[in-house]
Design a protein around this motif. Structure first.
Motif, PDB file in Angstrom:
ATOM      1  N   THR A 128      20.261  -8.852 -15.246  1.00 34.93           N
ATOM      2  CA  THR A 128      18.914  -9.380 -15.373  1.00 34.93           C
ATOM      3  C   THR A 128      17.868  -8.455 -14.772  1.00 34.93           C
ATOM      4  OG1 THR A 128      19.260 -10.610 -13.321  1.00 34.93           O
ATOM      5  CG2 THR A 128      19.681 -11.771 -15.388  1.00 34.93           C
ATOM      6  N   HIS A 129      18.273  -7.281 -14.299  1.00 34.21           N
ATOM      7  CA  HIS A 129      17.349  -6.344 -13.691  1.00 34.21           C
ATOM      8  C   HIS A 129      17.100  -5.139 -14.605  1.00 34.21           C
ATOM      9  CE1 HIS A 129      18.679  -8.704 -10.272  1.00 34.21           C
ATOM     10  NE2 HIS A 129      17.670  -8.241  -9.583  1.00 34.21           N
ATOM     11  N   PRO A 130      15.877  -4.616 -14.597  1.00 35.44           N
ATOM     12  CA  PRO A 130      15.609  -3.396 -15.366  1.00 35.44           C
ATOM     13  C   PRO A 130      16.390  -2.228 -14.770  1.00 35.44           C
ATOM     14  CG  PRO A 130      13.567  -4.463 -14.627  1.00 35.44           C
ATOM     15  CD  PRO A 130      14.697  -5.114 -13.896  1.00 35.44           C
ATOM     16  N   PRO A 131      16.602  -1.152 -15.537  1.00 34.96           N
ATOM     17  CA  PRO A 131      17.282   0.024 -14.990  1.00 34.96           C
ATOM     18  C   PRO A 131      16.549   0.537 -13.752  1.00 34.96           C
ATOM     19  CG  PRO A 131      17.058   0.195 -17.368  1.00 34.96           C
ATOM     20  CD  PRO A 131      16.251  -0.994 -16.953  1.00 34.96           C
ATOM     21  N   MET A 132      17.309   0.845 -12.710  1.00 32.03           N
ATOM     22  CA  MET A 132      16.682   1.238 -11.449  1.00 32.03           C
ATOM     23  C   MET A 132      15.883   2.523 -11.571  1.00 32.03           C
ATOM     24  SD  MET A 132      16.040   0.343  -8.441  1.00 32.03           S
ATOM     25  CE  MET A 132      17.197  -0.988  -8.108  1.00 32.03           C
ATOM     26  N   ASP A 133      16.363   3.471 -12.372  1.00 32.68           N
ATOM     27  CA  ASP A 133      15.622   4.729 -12.496  1.00 32.68           C
ATOM     28  C   ASP A 133      14.233   4.497 -13.099  1.00 32.68           C
ATOM     29  OD1 ASP A 133      16.734   4.014 -14.923  1.00 32.68           O
ATOM     30  OD2 ASP A 133      17.108   6.079 -15.579  1.00 32.68           O
ATOM     31  N   LYS A 134      14.123   3.528 -14.006  1.00 33.19           N
ATOM     32  CA  LYS A 134      12.821   3.222 -14.597  1.00 33.19           C
ATOM     33  C   LYS A 134      11.902   2.550 -13.581  1.00 33.19           C
ATOM     34  CE  LYS A 134      14.284   2.915 -19.435  1.00 33.19           C
ATOM     35  NZ  LYS A 134      14.320   2.075 -20.658  1.00 33.19           N
ATOM     36  N   ARG A 135      12.472   1.671 -12.775  1.00 38.00           N
ATOM     37  CA  ARG A 135      11.659   1.017 -11.749  1.00 38.00           C
ATOM     38  C   ARG A 135      11.117   2.045 -10.752  1.00 38.00           C
ATOM     39  NH1 ARG A 135      14.974  -3.962  -9.272  1.00 38.00           N
ATOM     40  NH2 ARG A 135      12.972  -4.287  -8.197  1.00 38.00           N
ATOM     41  N   ILE A 136      11.980   2.945 -10.335  1.00 39.32           N
ATOM     42  CA  ILE A 136      11.568   3.972  -9.368  1.00 39.32           C
ATOM     43  C   ILE A 136      10.522   4.900  -9.979  1.00 39.32           C
ATOM     44  CG2 ILE A 136      12.374   6.006  -8.089  1.00 39.32           C
ATOM     45  CD1 ILE A 136      14.987   4.462  -7.582  1.00 39.32           C
ATOM     46  N   LYS A 137      10.720   5.284 -11.219  1.00 30.81           N
ATOM     47  CA  LYS A 137       9.767   6.175 -11.881  1.00 30.81           C
ATOM     48  C   LYS A 137       8.392   5.531 -11.981  1.00 30.81           C
ATOM     49  CE  LYS A 137       8.991   8.846 -16.113  1.00 30.81           C
ATOM     50  NZ  LYS A 137       9.524   9.209 -17.459  1.00 30.81           N
ATOM     51  N   ARG A 138       8.357   4.258 -12.331  1.00 23.28           N
ATOM     52  CA  ARG A 138       7.075   3.557 -12.442  1.00 23.28           C
ATOM     53  C   ARG A 138       6.373   3.488 -11.091  1.00 23.28           C
ATOM     54  NH1 ARG A 138       7.045  -0.477 -17.142  1.00 23.28           N
ATOM     55  NH2 ARG A 138       5.752  -1.789 -15.813  1.00 23.28           N
ATOM     56  N   LEU A 139       7.137   3.285 -10.019  1.00 24.49           N
ATOM     57  CA  LEU A 139       6.544   3.246  -8.686  1.00 24.49           C
ATOM     58  C   LEU A 139       6.023   4.621  -8.275  1.00 24.49           C
ATOM     59  CD1 LEU A 139       9.118   0.927  -6.903  1.00 24.49           C
ATOM     60  CD2 LEU A 139       6.681   0.447  -7.196  1.00 24.49           C
ATOM     61  N   GLU A 140       6.775   5.660  -8.595  1.00 30.44           N
ATOM     62  CA  GLU A 140       6.328   7.012  -8.261  1.00 30.44           C
ATOM     63  C   GLU A 140       5.034   7.365  -8.991  1.00 30.44           C
ATOM     64  OE1 GLU A 140      10.668   9.060  -7.258  1.00 30.44           O
ATOM     65  OE2 GLU A 140       9.801   9.257  -9.266  1.00 30.44           O
ATOM     66  N   GLU A 141       4.874   6.845 -10.189  1.00 27.71           N
ATOM     67  CA  GLU A 141       3.649   7.111 -10.944  1.00 27.71           C
ATOM     68  C   GLU A 141       2.437   6.397 -10.348  1.00 27.71           C
ATOM     69  OE1 GLU A 141       4.754   5.836 -14.821  1.00 27.71           O
ATOM     70  OE2 GLU A 141       5.776   7.732 -15.350  1.00 27.71           O
ATOM     71  N   LEU A 142       2.685   5.313  -9.598  1.00 33.89           N
ATOM     72  CA  LEU A 142       1.580   4.565  -9.003  1.00 33.89           C
ATOM     73  C   LEU A 142       0.898   5.338  -7.870  1.00 33.89           C
ATOM     74  CD1 LEU A 142       3.028   0.939  -8.777  1.00 33.89           C
ATOM     75  CD2 LEU A 142       1.277   1.782 -10.352  1.00 33.89           C
TER      76      LEU A 142
ATOM     77  N   GLY B 157       0.797  -1.217   0.000  1.00 34.60           N
ATOM     78  CA  GLY B 157       0.000   0.000   0.000  1.00 34.60           C
ATOM     79  C   GLY B 157       0.832   1.269   0.000  1.00 34.60           C
ATOM     80  N   ASN B 158       2.130   1.155  -0.293  1.00 33.59           N
ATOM     81  CA  ASN B 158       3.002   2.326  -0.214  1.00 33.59           C
ATOM     82  C   ASN B 158       4.074   2.258  -1.306  1.00 33.59           C
ATOM     83  OD1 ASN B 158       4.554   4.522   0.530  1.00 33.59           O
ATOM     84  ND2 ASN B 158       4.519   4.051   2.718  1.00 33.59           N
ATOM     85  N   PRO B 159       3.723   2.619  -2.542  1.00 32.94           N
ATOM     86  CA  PRO B 159       4.708   2.530  -3.632  1.00 32.94           C
ATOM     87  C   PRO B 159       5.920   3.423  -3.422  1.00 32.94           C
ATOM     88  CG  PRO B 159       2.730   3.696  -4.343  1.00 32.94           C
ATOM     89  CD  PRO B 159       2.411   3.083  -3.019  1.00 32.94           C
ATOM     90  N   LEU B 160       5.745   4.570  -2.776  1.00 37.01           N
ATOM     91  CA  LEU B 160       6.882   5.476  -2.566  1.00 37.01           C
ATOM     92  C   LEU B 160       7.894   4.890  -1.589  1.00 37.01           C
ATOM     93  CD1 LEU B 160       5.244   9.023  -2.510  1.00 37.01           C
ATOM     94  CD2 LEU B 160       6.330   7.802  -4.406  1.00 37.01           C
ATOM     95  N   ALA B 161       7.416   4.139  -0.599  1.00 40.21           N
ATOM     96  CA  ALA B 161       8.340   3.500   0.342  1.00 40.21           C
ATOM     97  C   ALA B 161       9.184   2.455  -0.380  1.00 40.21           C
ATOM     98  CB  ALA B 161       7.564   2.867   1.488  1.00 40.21           C
ATOM     99  N   LEU B 162       8.564   1.708  -1.294  1.00 41.34           N
ATOM    100  CA  LEU B 162       9.330   0.729  -2.076  1.00 41.34           C
ATOM    101  C   LEU B 162      10.314   1.451  -2.981  1.00 41.34           C
ATOM    102  CD1 LEU B 162      10.031  -2.064  -3.094  1.00 41.34           C
ATOM    103  CD2 LEU B 162       7.996  -2.021  -4.549  1.00 41.34           C
ATOM    104  N   ALA B 163       9.909   2.572  -3.571  1.00 35.59           N
ATOM    105  CA  ALA B 163      10.818   3.348  -4.421  1.00 35.59           C
ATOM    106  C   ALA B 163      12.017   3.838  -3.615  1.00 35.59           C
ATOM    107  CB  ALA B 163      10.075   4.524  -5.050  1.00 35.59           C
ATOM    108  N   ASP B 164      11.758   4.344  -2.398  1.00 33.34           N
ATOM    109  CA  ASP B 164      12.859   4.807  -1.535  1.00 33.34           C
ATOM    110  C   ASP B 164      13.775   3.645  -1.159  1.00 33.34           C
ATOM    111  OD1 ASP B 164      11.872   7.379  -1.591  1.00 33.34           O
ATOM    112  OD2 ASP B 164      10.796   7.219   0.318  1.00 33.34           O
TER     113      ASP B 164
END
Length: 285
Positions: free
Chosen positions: A268-282, A219-226
């Motif tokens: 084997t991991h996506p770029p971290m900046d893209k992962r964080i951006k997608r989470l911030e958009e959630l 329930g906290n996408p920003l916490a996962l992004a951090d």
């Protein structure tokens, strides 16, 4: 059904690589078919072991220790609450004695899953961030991709080991079949690359999906992004002593992301900046 098809395709592809190595080694002794047959039997045994025991192999590889609620009450509480949110059975909880922060999930299915975290991640993240990471790993469990991840790690690791021995044999075995030696060396160079590329194909899309699932579960996408941002910076500073065949299982690339080594070229991991951006958009949903 689709997961079973993916497992079958993975077994078939990586088994084919082993048979190819066996044929080339057998050809070195003028018995190529026999070599292929021996490696086919080895592949069958390996497939069986990886399907039923791959999770135990990975846990043992990193010295992961299953801990009780008495030993890690807060960690168990987080896992139990988030497993309820995810609608899955509570997995077993394991701790890896390693100062590099990271985490992974493994198991044959949600009923036999294990969530493992390093001591480094427990020391680095706050409760909200840790919940985000656990949610991500439970996302892997819920999405039922932990089996194919563990199987890929086990078989790819075996192929890399076999390829290393075969290459050593070709160079120092004392044979005089130049064509056979060249074939073995070529195969043993290409086989590990092919195994890693399979992991590459498996892992990138499922990491995005697990991030999204983890954000929903916690329930906290920003916490996962951090958390991901902290983990990436820490791993860049202190890479983990990990097996390349299992790198795709961790929430962040255990080798870090700054250097331009071969390990990172096949990350084997996506770029971290893209992962964080997608989470911030959630957070807007």
């Amino acid at each position: 059904m689709f997961d079973n098809i993916k497992i079958l395709l993975l077994f078939s592809f990586l088994t084919g690589l082993l048979i190819g190595i066996g044929y080339l080694i057998g050809s070195f002794f003028k018995v190529g078919i026999l070599g292929a047959l021996i490696f086919f039997l080895f592949a069958i045994a390996l497939n069986f072991a990886s399907y039923f025991y791959s999770d135990k192999i990975v846990l043992k590889m990193y010295g992961a220790r299953i801990v009780s609620e008495e030993e890690a009450p807060e960690l168990h509480s987080i896992v139990e609450e988030l497993a309820m949110n995810a609608g899955i059975p509570k997995p077993k909880v394991a701790i890896v004695e390693n100062s590099t922060p990271n985490a992974f999930a493994t198991g044959r299915n949600p009923q036999n899953a294990v969530v493992a975290v390093t001591t480094g991640i427990l020391n680095l993240l706050n409760k909200d961030e840790l919940e985000g990471v656990i949610g991500h790993e439970l996302g892997h469990v819920k999405n039922r991709d932990i089996l194919i991840s563990a199987v890929a790690a086990t078989i790819a690791g075996a192929i890399i080991i076999v390829a290393d021995y075969a290459r050593f044999f070709a160079i120092f075995g004392g044979g005089d079949d130049a064509e056979g030696i060249i074939g073995i060396i070529a195969m043993t160079i290409l086989a590990p690359i092919a195994a890693i590329m399979v992991q590459f194909a498996i892992s990138r899309s499922r990491e995005y999906k697990a991030d999204e699932s983890g954000a929903q579960i916690s329930g906290n996408p920003l916490a996962l992004a951090d958390a991901l941002n902290k983990l990436q910076m820490s791993v860049n500073t202190k890479p983990m002593d990990a097996n390349p065949a299992t790198a795709h299982m961790f929430i962040v690339n255990p080798f870090g992301g700054k250097s331009k080594t071969l390990l990172n070229l096949f990350s084997t991991h996506p770029p971290m900046d893209k992962r964080i951006k997608r989470l911030e958009e959630l957070r807007t949903f």
